[in-house]
Design an enzyme around this catalytic site. Sequence first.
Site, PDB file in Angstrom:
ATOM      1  N   LYS A 143      17.291  35.067 129.993  1.00 19.41           N
ATOM      2  CA  LYS A 143      15.851  34.758 129.855  1.00 19.41           C
ATOM      3  C   LYS A 143      15.549  34.371 128.406  1.00 19.41           C
ATOM      4  CE  LYS A 143      15.193  37.432 133.974  1.00 19.41           C
ATOM      5  NZ  LYS A 143      14.380  38.290 134.824  1.00 19.41           N
ATOM      6  N   HIS A 146      13.145  29.632 139.324  1.00 19.94           N
ATOM      7  CA  HIS A 146      13.073  31.094 139.184  1.00 19.94           C
ATOM      8  C   HIS A 146      11.631  31.551 139.411  1.00 19.94           C
ATOM      9  CE1 HIS A 146      13.341  35.081 137.449  1.00 19.94           C
ATOM     10  NE2 HIS A 146      14.652  34.984 137.535  1.00 19.94           N
ATOM     11  N   GLU A 168      16.124  35.639 145.493  1.00 16.84           N
ATOM     12  CA  GLU A 168      15.537  36.460 144.435  1.00 16.84           C
ATOM     13  C   GLU A 168      14.165  36.970 144.871  1.00 16.84           C
ATOM     14  OE1 GLU A 168      17.669  36.509 140.665  1.00 16.84           O
ATOM     15  OE2 GLU A 168      15.637  35.784 140.370  1.00 16.84           O
ATOM     16  N   GLY A 184      19.825  39.790 135.451  1.00 23.00           N
ATOM     17  CA  GLY A 184      18.998  39.727 134.252  1.00 23.00           C
ATOM     18  C   GLY A 184      19.248  40.943 133.370  1.00 23.00           C
TER      19      GLY A 184
HETATM   20  P1  PGA Z   1      17.003  41.557 136.979  1.00 20.79           P
HETATM   21  O1  PGA Z   1      16.631  40.008 136.901  1.00 20.79           O
HETATM   22  O2  PGA Z   1      18.509  41.640 137.132  1.00 20.79           O
HETATM   23  O3  PGA Z   1      16.510  42.117 135.683  1.00 20.79           O
HETATM   24  O4  PGA Z   1      16.308  42.118 138.161  1.00 20.79           O
HETATM   25  C1  PGA Z   1      17.185  39.091 137.789  1.00 20.79           C
HETATM   26  C2  PGA Z   1      16.650  37.725 137.523  1.00 20.79           C
HETATM   27  O5  PGA Z   1      15.471  37.587 137.183  1.00 20.79           O
HETATM   28  O6  PGA Z   1      17.377  36.733 137.621  1.00 20.79           O
END
Ligand code: PGA
Length: 235
Positions: free
Chosen positions: A12, A98, A155, A211
């Site tokens: 990110k 996303h 997701e 993430g």
């Molecule tokens: P996370 O994020 O592993 O922190 O849940 C996943 C993502 O947003 O791709």
Amino acid sequence: MLMRKLIVANWKSHKSPAEAMEWVQAAQHTFGHIPTDSITAVVAPAFPLLPTIADSIKTLNWKLAAQDVSPFSAGSYTGAVSAHNFSHLGVEYVLVGHSERRRYFSETPHVVSQKIDQAIENKLTPLVCIDESSLAAQAAVISSRAAGQCIVVYEPSEAIGTGNNASLEDVKKFRREAEQVFGSVPFLYGGSVDELNIGEYLLVTDGVLIGTASLDISQFIRVLEAALGKPPSGL
Ligand code: PGA
């Protein structure tokens, strides 16, 4: 089906160049000598960090992903980053659609489709993030030719960064629904994946998008070790 499982680290907008290099050097220290035949690790840093880590990622035999791409070709689009802008860096994948892009940057299914087309035209594989709330609208605007060249990433937004990871039943159910739109393309899951649950997701998917558990290299190493079925190295 992918032969190797794809483990994608989505940083990110975290990390300075120095922090990014520190992470990659720690990865080289551990994985420079562990053969990883059954998985392919992919790192998706913020745009300015792509050149910072590109060479080291190559020596690890890992892959690079961009977190986004302009819906337009190179041209007069101030502030946009076109696929052409990073074509020299060896980027192979691009995250598209996303839920954070759809939510905070008002990305519509139409824009997401344009980005998918840009990725494909520029020989990048789109990792299309999607859930129950966006599947039908995305299906309405994507061409079947483009759909067949995507990797689908399930997701569910309530699972992202919350610790509320989806059940395997939900993942399997969504996979069947997504196949109606995309065909039998590779399928990943993302949302609170960590070293404790990655093993079960890899049983029913072709990989995962991570993430939070990818930010700290010690934890990401534990995640990869779990994916490889190895005991943790104690880092
Ligand atoms: P996370 O994020 O592993 O922190 O849940 C996943 C993502 O947003 O791709």
